[in-house]
Design a protein around this motif. Sequence first.
Motif, PDB file in Angstrom:
ATOM      1  N   TYR A  59       0.839  -1.210   0.000  1.00 16.86           N
ATOM      2  CA  TYR A  59       0.000   0.000   0.000  1.00 16.86           C
ATOM      3  C   TYR A  59       0.868   1.252   0.000  1.00 16.86           C
ATOM      4  O   TYR A  59       0.536   2.249  -0.626  1.00 16.86           O
ATOM      5  N   HIS A  62       1.632   2.766  -3.198  1.00 13.52           N
ATOM      6  CA  HIS A  62       0.521   3.388  -3.923  1.00 13.52           C
ATOM      7  C   HIS A  62       0.216   4.799  -3.423  1.00 13.52           C
ATOM      8  O   HIS A  62      -0.739   5.428  -3.895  1.00 13.52           O
ATOM      9  N   TYR A 134      -4.059  -7.715  -1.546  1.00 13.64           N
ATOM     10  CA  TYR A 134      -3.392  -6.792  -2.463  1.00 13.64           C
ATOM     11  C   TYR A 134      -3.356  -7.406  -3.853  1.00 13.64           C
ATOM     12  O   TYR A 134      -2.995  -8.570  -4.012  1.00 13.64           O
ATOM     13  N   PHE A 140      -7.101   1.189  -6.458  1.00 16.03           N
ATOM     14  CA  PHE A 140      -7.728   1.338  -5.154  1.00 16.03           C
ATOM     15  C   PHE A 140      -7.252   2.618  -4.482  1.00 16.03           C
ATOM     16  O   PHE A 140      -6.265   3.221  -4.873  1.00 16.03           O
ATOM     17  N   ILE A 142      -6.387   4.068  -0.504  1.00 13.65           N
ATOM     18  CA  ILE A 142      -6.018   3.535   0.806  1.00 13.65           C
ATOM     19  C   ILE A 142      -6.981   4.081   1.859  1.00 13.65           C
ATOM     20  O   ILE A 142      -7.192   5.288   1.946  1.00 13.65           O
ATOM     21  N   PRO A 149      -7.138  -1.598   1.195  1.00 15.24           N
ATOM     22  CA  PRO A 149      -7.583  -1.002  -0.064  1.00 15.24           C
ATOM     23  C   PRO A 149      -9.094  -0.797  -0.095  1.00 15.24           C
ATOM     24  O   PRO A 149      -9.851  -1.630   0.396  1.00 15.24           O
ATOM     25  N   LYS A 151     -11.653  -0.451  -2.978  1.00 11.44           N
ATOM     26  CA  LYS A 151     -11.763  -0.603  -4.428  1.00 11.44           C
ATOM     27  C   LYS A 151     -12.881   0.277  -4.970  1.00 11.44           C
ATOM     28  O   LYS A 151     -13.824   0.608  -4.245  1.00 11.44           O
TER      29      LYS A 151
END
Length: 199
Positions: A59, A62, A134, A140, A142, A149, A151
């Motif tokens: 995560y 991201h 994941y 996605f 956070i 995630p 979505k």
Amino acid sequence: AFQTVLQQIPFVVTETKAEGAEVKEMLEICREYITAIRVKGAMAEVAKDPVRSTELAAYFTHCNLQPVHLVLALRSAMGVAFKHKNYIAAAGFARRLLELPDMSSERNADLRLKATKVLQKSEQMARNEHELNYDESTTFTIDCKKFVPIKPGTASIQCPYSGSTYSSLYGDQTMKNKVCMTTNFTTVGVKTLGLVTGS
């Protein structure tokens, strides 16, 4: 420092659209870095848990970070995933790392070599030791409370100021009408205009 900037942004007066856009960009940068720092802190707390530490490392990659920091995030995630024998995840991080423009510079030669070796070994192993929450191919956001995630299409609420997102699937644990964990001064789920610049 990032939270201080977030607290001071509402007092900034802008005179042009360009200045207004810069202030909004600064808000987004602060939100992303605060989230990244919080995720990194959570990683330290679960370092002995191979599943959760790999998920949090994933995560972390991201968060919308500056390229030099993204290199560090991907390197860390690649190492965590490989160490815990999550080879599919490690290969994904190695691939993303090798695709970054910064990786072609001479200063990243050792990291480029390491990422190439991790990618080759991970592709040979071609499996994850653990089931992870994941999927690198899924878009996605956070969740800024639980660090999981969210979505697209999943029920969520946002901080009207920072844009931090929280799942609204937690029943009594929802963040609605609670103080945003990113800003520490705004209320999540309240319908407002958010940040309005003078231009």
